[in-house]
Design a protein around this motif. Structure first.
Motif, PDB file in Angstrom:
ATOM      1  N   ARG A 126       0.841  -1.193   0.000  1.00 17.88           N
ATOM      2  CA  ARG A 126       0.000   0.000   0.000  1.00 17.88           C
ATOM      3  C   ARG A 126       0.873   1.239   0.000  1.00 17.88           C
ATOM      4  O   ARG A 126       1.972   1.234   0.548  1.00 17.88           O
ATOM      5  CB  ARG A 126      -0.912   0.001   1.238  1.00 17.88           C
ATOM      6  CG  ARG A 126      -1.926   1.129   1.247  1.00 17.88           C
ATOM      7  CD  ARG A 126      -2.885   0.999   2.409  1.00 17.88           C
ATOM      8  NE  ARG A 126      -3.833   2.098   2.455  1.00 17.88           N
ATOM      9  CZ  ARG A 126      -4.769   2.249   3.376  1.00 17.88           C
ATOM     10  NH1 ARG A 126      -4.881   1.362   4.353  1.00 17.88           N
ATOM     11  NH2 ARG A 126      -5.589   3.278   3.350  1.00 17.88           N
ATOM     12  N   ARG A 127       0.381   2.312  -0.615  1.00 19.38           N
ATOM     13  CA  ARG A 127       1.070   3.598  -0.603  1.00 19.38           C
ATOM     14  C   ARG A 127       0.504   4.468   0.511  1.00 19.38           C
ATOM     15  O   ARG A 127      -0.702   4.643   0.609  1.00 19.38           O
ATOM     16  CB  ARG A 127       0.921   4.306  -1.949  1.00 19.38           C
ATOM     17  CG  ARG A 127       1.756   3.677  -3.062  1.00 19.38           C
ATOM     18  CD  ARG A 127       1.527   4.369  -4.399  1.00 19.38           C
ATOM     19  NE  ARG A 127       2.426   3.849  -5.418  1.00 19.38           N
ATOM     20  CZ  ARG A 127       2.218   2.733  -6.104  1.00 19.38           C
ATOM     21  NH1 ARG A 127       1.120   2.013  -5.875  1.00 19.38           N
ATOM     22  NH2 ARG A 127       3.088   2.320  -7.004  1.00 19.38           N
ATOM     23  N   LEU A 128       1.383   5.025   1.319  1.00 16.56           N
ATOM     24  CA  LEU A 128       0.968   5.872   2.429  1.00 16.56           C
ATOM     25  C   LEU A 128       1.791   7.157   2.420  1.00 16.56           C
ATOM     26  O   LEU A 128       2.926   7.195   1.934  1.00 16.56           O
ATOM     27  CB  LEU A 128       1.151   5.152   3.768  1.00 16.56           C
ATOM     28  CG  LEU A 128       0.280   3.913   4.012  1.00 16.56           C
ATOM     29  CD1 LEU A 128       0.625   3.284   5.365  1.00 16.56           C
ATOM     30  CD2 LEU A 128      -1.204   4.259   3.966  1.00 16.56           C
ATOM     31  N   ASP A 129       1.211   8.228   2.982  1.00 12.35           N
ATOM     32  CA  ASP A 129       1.863   9.525   3.109  1.00 12.35           C
ATOM     33  C   ASP A 129       2.093   9.841   4.581  1.00 12.35           C
ATOM     34  O   ASP A 129       1.352   9.374   5.444  1.00 12.35           O
ATOM     35  CB  ASP A 129       0.996  10.643   2.518  1.00 12.35           C
ATOM     36  CG  ASP A 129       0.721  10.458   1.039  1.00 12.35           C
ATOM     37  OD1 ASP A 129      -0.458  10.491   0.669  1.00 12.35           O
ATOM     38  OD2 ASP A 129       1.674  10.279   0.280  1.00 12.35           O
ATOM     39  N   GLY A 130       3.091  10.670   4.845  1.00 11.22           N
ATOM     40  CA  GLY A 130       3.265  11.185   6.189  1.00 11.22           C
ATOM     41  C   GLY A 130       4.718  11.237   6.615  1.00 11.22           C
ATOM     42  O   GLY A 130       5.588  10.581   6.034  1.00 11.22           O
ATOM     43  N   THR A 131       4.980  12.020   7.654  1.00 13.84           N
ATOM     44  CA  THR A 131       6.320  12.017   8.232  1.00 13.84           C
ATOM     45  C   THR A 131       6.627  10.662   8.862  1.00 13.84           C
ATOM     46  O   THR A 131       7.802  10.347   9.092  1.00 13.84           O
ATOM     47  CB  THR A 131       6.464  13.139   9.276  1.00 13.84           C
ATOM     48  OG1 THR A 131       5.425  13.016  10.263  1.00 13.84           O
ATOM     49  CG2 THR A 131       6.352  14.510   8.626  1.00 13.84           C
ATOM     50  N   SER A 132       5.594   9.863   9.125  1.00 19.38           N
ATOM     51  CA  SER A 132       5.814   8.494   9.591  1.00 19.38           C
ATOM     52  C   SER A 132       6.587   7.685   8.567  1.00 19.38           C
ATOM     53  O   SER A 132       7.364   6.792   8.914  1.00 19.38           O
ATOM     54  CB  SER A 132       4.471   7.801   9.868  1.00 19.38           C
ATOM     55  OG  SER A 132       3.856   8.312  11.020  1.00 19.38           O
ATOM     56  N   MET A 133       6.352   7.971   7.281  1.00 15.28           N
ATOM     57  CA  MET A 133       7.068   7.268   6.214  1.00 15.28           C
ATOM     58  C   MET A 133       8.474   7.842   6.007  1.00 15.28           C
ATOM     59  O   MET A 133       9.383   7.144   5.554  1.00 15.28           O
ATOM     60  CB  MET A 133       6.297   7.375   4.898  1.00 15.28           C
ATOM     61  CG  MET A 133       5.066   6.500   4.745  1.00 15.28           C
ATOM     62  SD  MET A 133       3.750   6.807   5.929  1.00 15.28           S
ATOM     63  CE  MET A 133       3.911   5.365   6.984  1.00 15.28           C
ATOM     64  N   ALA A 134       8.654   9.105   6.349  1.00 19.21           N
ATOM     65  CA  ALA A 134       9.963   9.740   6.202  1.00 19.21           C
ATOM     66  C   ALA A 134      10.943   9.255   7.268  1.00 19.21           C
ATOM     67  O   ALA A 134      12.130   9.052   6.985  1.00 19.21           O
ATOM     68  CB  ALA A 134       9.817  11.259   6.260  1.00 19.21           C
ATOM     69  N   ALA A 135      10.467   9.070   8.495  1.00 19.21           N
ATOM     70  CA  ALA A 135      11.352   8.711   9.608  1.00 19.21           C
ATOM     71  C   ALA A 135      12.154   7.434   9.363  1.00 19.21           C
ATOM     72  O   ALA A 135      13.364   7.413   9.615  1.00 19.21           O
ATOM     73  CB  ALA A 135      10.546   8.618  10.900  1.00 19.21           C
ATOM     74  N   PRO A 136      11.538   6.330   8.876  1.00 18.80           N
ATOM     75  CA  PRO A 136      12.351   5.116   8.672  1.00 18.80           C
ATOM     76  C   PRO A 136      13.430   5.259   7.614  1.00 18.80           C
ATOM     77  O   PRO A 136      14.408   4.510   7.631  1.00 18.80           O
ATOM     78  CB  PRO A 136      11.309   4.054   8.289  1.00 18.80           C
ATOM     79  CG  PRO A 136      10.104   4.809   7.838  1.00 18.80           C
ATOM     80  CD  PRO A 136      10.106   6.069   8.642  1.00 18.80           C
ATOM     81  N   HIS A 137      13.290   6.204   6.673  1.00 21.72           N
ATOM     82  CA  HIS A 137      14.386   6.468   5.745  1.00 21.72           C
ATOM     83  C   HIS A 137      15.625   6.936   6.517  1.00 21.72           C
ATOM     84  O   HIS A 137      16.756   6.533   6.210  1.00 21.72           O
ATOM     85  CB  HIS A 137      13.989   7.541   4.730  1.00 21.72           C
ATOM     86  CG  HIS A 137      13.047   7.084   3.661  1.00 21.72           C
ATOM     87  ND1 HIS A 137      11.687   7.026   3.847  1.00 21.72           N
ATOM     88  CD2 HIS A 137      13.279   6.655   2.391  1.00 21.72           C
ATOM     89  CE1 HIS A 137      11.113   6.598   2.728  1.00 21.72           C
ATOM     90  NE2 HIS A 137      12.052   6.360   1.834  1.00 21.72           N
ATOM     91  N   VAL A 138      15.420   7.777   7.517  1.00 21.53           N
ATOM     92  CA  VAL A 138      16.537   8.291   8.303  1.00 21.53           C
ATOM     93  C   VAL A 138      17.043   7.238   9.276  1.00 21.53           C
ATOM     94  O   VAL A 138      18.255   7.148   9.532  1.00 21.53           O
ATOM     95  CB  VAL A 138      16.123   9.583   9.025  1.00 21.53           C
ATOM     96  CG1 VAL A 138      17.250  10.113   9.892  1.00 21.53           C
ATOM     97  CG2 VAL A 138      15.700  10.649   8.012  1.00 21.53           C
ATOM     98  N   SER A 139      16.147   6.420   9.824  1.00 23.39           N
ATOM     99  CA  SER A 139      16.598   5.290  10.647  1.00 23.39           C
ATOM    100  C   SER A 139      17.521   4.394   9.836  1.00 23.39           C
ATOM    101  O   SER A 139      18.572   3.938  10.312  1.00 23.39           O
ATOM    102  CB  SER A 139      15.395   4.488  11.158  1.00 23.39           C
ATOM    103  OG  SER A 139      14.711   5.171  12.182  1.00 23.39           O
ATOM    104  N   GLY A 140      17.137   4.132   8.584  1.00 23.90           N
ATOM    105  CA  GLY A 140      17.972   3.323   7.706  1.00 23.90           C
ATOM    106  C   GLY A 140      19.301   3.984   7.421  1.00 23.90           C
ATOM    107  O   GLY A 140      20.354   3.321   7.372  1.00 23.90           O
ATOM    108  N   ALA A 141      19.292   5.310   7.217  1.00 29.60           N
ATOM    109  CA  ALA A 141      20.541   6.031   6.977  1.00 29.60           C
ATOM    110  C   ALA A 141      21.480   5.910   8.173  1.00 29.60           C
ATOM    111  O   ALA A 141      22.693   5.701   8.019  1.00 29.60           O
ATOM    112  CB  ALA A 141      20.241   7.501   6.682  1.00 29.60           C
ATOM    113  N   ALA A 142      20.921   6.021   9.381  1.00 25.59           N
ATOM    114  CA  ALA A 142      21.737   5.888  10.584  1.00 25.59           C
ATOM    115  C   ALA A 142      22.298   4.472  10.718  1.00 25.59           C
ATOM    116  O   ALA A 142      23.464   4.289  11.091  1.00 25.59           O
ATOM    117  CB  ALA A 142      20.901   6.243  11.816  1.00 25.59           C
ATOM    118  N   ALA A 143      21.483   3.461  10.399  1.00 22.18           N
ATOM    119  CA  ALA A 143      21.946   2.075  10.484  1.00 22.18           C
ATOM    120  C   ALA A 143      23.066   1.806   9.481  1.00 22.18           C
ATOM    121  O   ALA A 143      24.054   1.131   9.802  1.00 22.18           O
ATOM    122  CB  ALA A 143      20.774   1.125  10.248  1.00 22.18           C
ATOM    123  N   LEU A 144      22.940   2.327   8.265  1.00 19.45           N
ATOM    124  CA  LEU A 144      23.981   2.138   7.255  1.00 19.45           C
ATOM    125  C   LEU A 144      25.267   2.853   7.651  1.00 19.45           C
ATOM    126  O   LEU A 144      26.382   2.352   7.410  1.00 19.45           O
ATOM    127  CB  LEU A 144      23.503   2.637   5.895  1.00 19.45           C
ATOM    128  CG  LEU A 144      22.367   1.845   5.234  1.00 19.45           C
ATOM    129  CD1 LEU A 144      21.984   2.472   3.898  1.00 19.45           C
ATOM    130  CD2 LEU A 144      22.762   0.381   5.037  1.00 19.45           C
TER     131      LEU A 144
END
Length: 486
Positions: A421-439
């Protein structure tokens, strides 16, 4: 939009002229098409479309003939999460550095992650278990394949410590009545001691609570009904090849497609409810898991949730949930939080026009040690800037927030039961940054346990989108530049 495919209504000569012109010139010549080339075809198409739509006759009131102002191409849609990986350069970082996130784990503090979803299978184990091919998990139980290391449900913890008994009757949730009776019988003495200790102002004894809130990965496991947590986890750690997912034309990969995650449920099974106490408890539990261990069990947490700041009782950034996040970061855990979706307020309920508002960042995004994430477009952030719904700074006490922005519009991700499913929100933005921190920690292991430096690197290397600082923070997170800066 109406799509018309009646090429036969154009004469062959007109059709050839349009096609040759749009291709850059007629036979034997290369030039840009002119209006004269395509005007007859446009007129024929206009007449055809107006007749098709019933607009050929003049309007009976105004006497004017309806006009067609624009014709748009019906473009194919592509998988958004694949595009947003490119936007933050996670794909380039993986290709260039061959990043290995083994040993790094992330907590998803949310509504629950479907551990049975194919997007969270360990692909190396899956290949080893199925040398002859076959459908996923055909020869091995899903519990042996999932990268969801453990699932914990904190939603009934408050009732547990207030009543001294495991509550029952949560529709579709954990535990059911039979399991609750078994737990009450086995841990009756421990639960009563836990209740008395809490009534007397003591700390929670997590060694007693841990087996009570753990959701076993077994035959009785039930996935959450809410899409939110599974979707967030998929953006961070999903891995679903094209020959298995419903889209079928692209590999659905998260920012860290091999990352292990912990499912920390703080909302009811359907995504409703949730309170500050429950979220605090989940964060305290992370501290318990990491305590007295040489290597942390959980290296970061993602909080794609929003709590309004209680201005009459607490200073901005000093609410109980903000203090808990700061404590957790002080103990070496990276904390990433959504900025909130209050940047645009719809005034229809009050018969007013909607408007944009500043100072709308919510808790725990107001916490100083948290990496607070706003939203931007998944493909063209420089063109579209900050999403209209993304909460804007500064904080109520004048600090700059959000810290960075990341893709958060129409992001495609997994949902419970094997869906997308496609969803909008800063909720979807946050895991991109979590992933950046993990990498970043995967490449530079010395950053593990130093969340303040991780935050500094991600903010310092972000790409300026040319927007107001209180809208975009330091800019768009850039995984490749962050890794190369060290």
């Amino acid at each position: 939009m109406v799509s018309l495919r009646r090429d036969s209504d154009l004469t062959p000569k007109e059709l050839a002229r349009v096609r040759d012109g749009l291709a850059g010139g007629g036979p034997g010549r290369r030039r840009q098409p002119t209006l004269r080339d395509v005007r007859p075809a446009i007129q024929r198409f206009r007449d055809l479309a107006q007749g098709f739509l019933g607009f050929a006759s003049p309007d009976p009131v105004t006497g004017q003939r309806a006009e067609i102002w624009t014709v748009n191409r019906n473009r194919e849609a592509s998988v958004s999460v694949a595009l947003s990986r490119k936007t933050v350069k996670a794909d380039a970082a993986h290709c260039l550095f061959n990043l290995d996130t083994s040993g790094i784990r992330w907590g998803i503090v949310d509504s629950g992650v479907d551990a049975t979803h194919p997007a969270f299978f360990d692909r190396a184990k899956l290949r080893a278990s199925q040398p002859g091919g076959g459908p996923p998990a055909a020869r091995q139980p899903w519990a042996d394949l999932t990268r969801v290391a453990a699932t914990y449900d904190f939603t009934f913890l408050r009732r547990l410590i207030s009543t001294g008994r495991m509550p029952t009757g949560r529709a579709g949730g954990w535990p059911d009545r039979a399991q609750a009776r078994a737990i009450n019988g086995r841990f009756q003495r421990e639960i009563e001691i836990l209740r008395r200790r809490y009534d007397e102002g003591g700390d929670l004894d997590w060694s007693v609570i841990e087996p009570l809130i753990r959701v076993p990965h077994g035959p009785d496991y039930r996935a959450p009904r809410s899409n939110h947590g599974t979707h967030v986890a998929g953006i961070l750690a999903g891995d679903w090849p094209r020959d298995e997912n419903p889209e079928g034309d692209v590999d659905l990969r998260g920012i860290c497609p091999a990352l292990e995650i912990y499912d920390l449920r703080v909302f009811a099974d359907d995504g409703s409810g949730g309170d500050e106490f429950t979220i605090q408890s989940a964060l305290e539990f992370v501290t318990y898991l990491n305590r007295n261990r040489q290597v942390p069990v959980i290296h970061g947490v993602n909080l794609s949730l929003s709590i309004p700041h209680e201005v009459e009782s607490f200073a901005c950034g000093r609410t109980p949930i903000c203090d808990e996040c700061n404590r957790l970061a002080g103990q070496g855990v990276v904390v990433v939080a959504a900025a909130g979706n209050r940047g645009w307020v719809d005034g229809l309920a009050e018969n007013q026009f909607g408007d944009f508002r500043s100072i709308t960042v919510t808790d725990p995004g107001n916490a100083s040690e948290v990496i607070t994430v706003g939203s931007t477009h998944r493909v063209e952030p420089h063109t579209y800037g900050v999403s209209y719904f993304s909460s804007r700074g500064p904080t109520g006490d004048g600090r700059m927030k959000p810290d960075v922005v990341a893709p958060g519009e129409k992001i495609l991700g997994p949902t419970p039961g094997g869906g997308l499913r496609r969803l909008d929100g800063t909720s979807m933005a946050a895991p991109h940054v979590s992933g950046a921190a993990a990498l970043l920690m995967a490449r530079h292991r010395e950053l593990i346990g130093d969340p303040r430096r991780v935050k500094d690197v991600l903010c310092r290397t972000a790409t300026d989108l040319g927007r107001e600082r209180y809208f975009q923070g330091n800019g768009l997170v850039d995984v490749l530049r962050a890794i190369q800066s060290i």
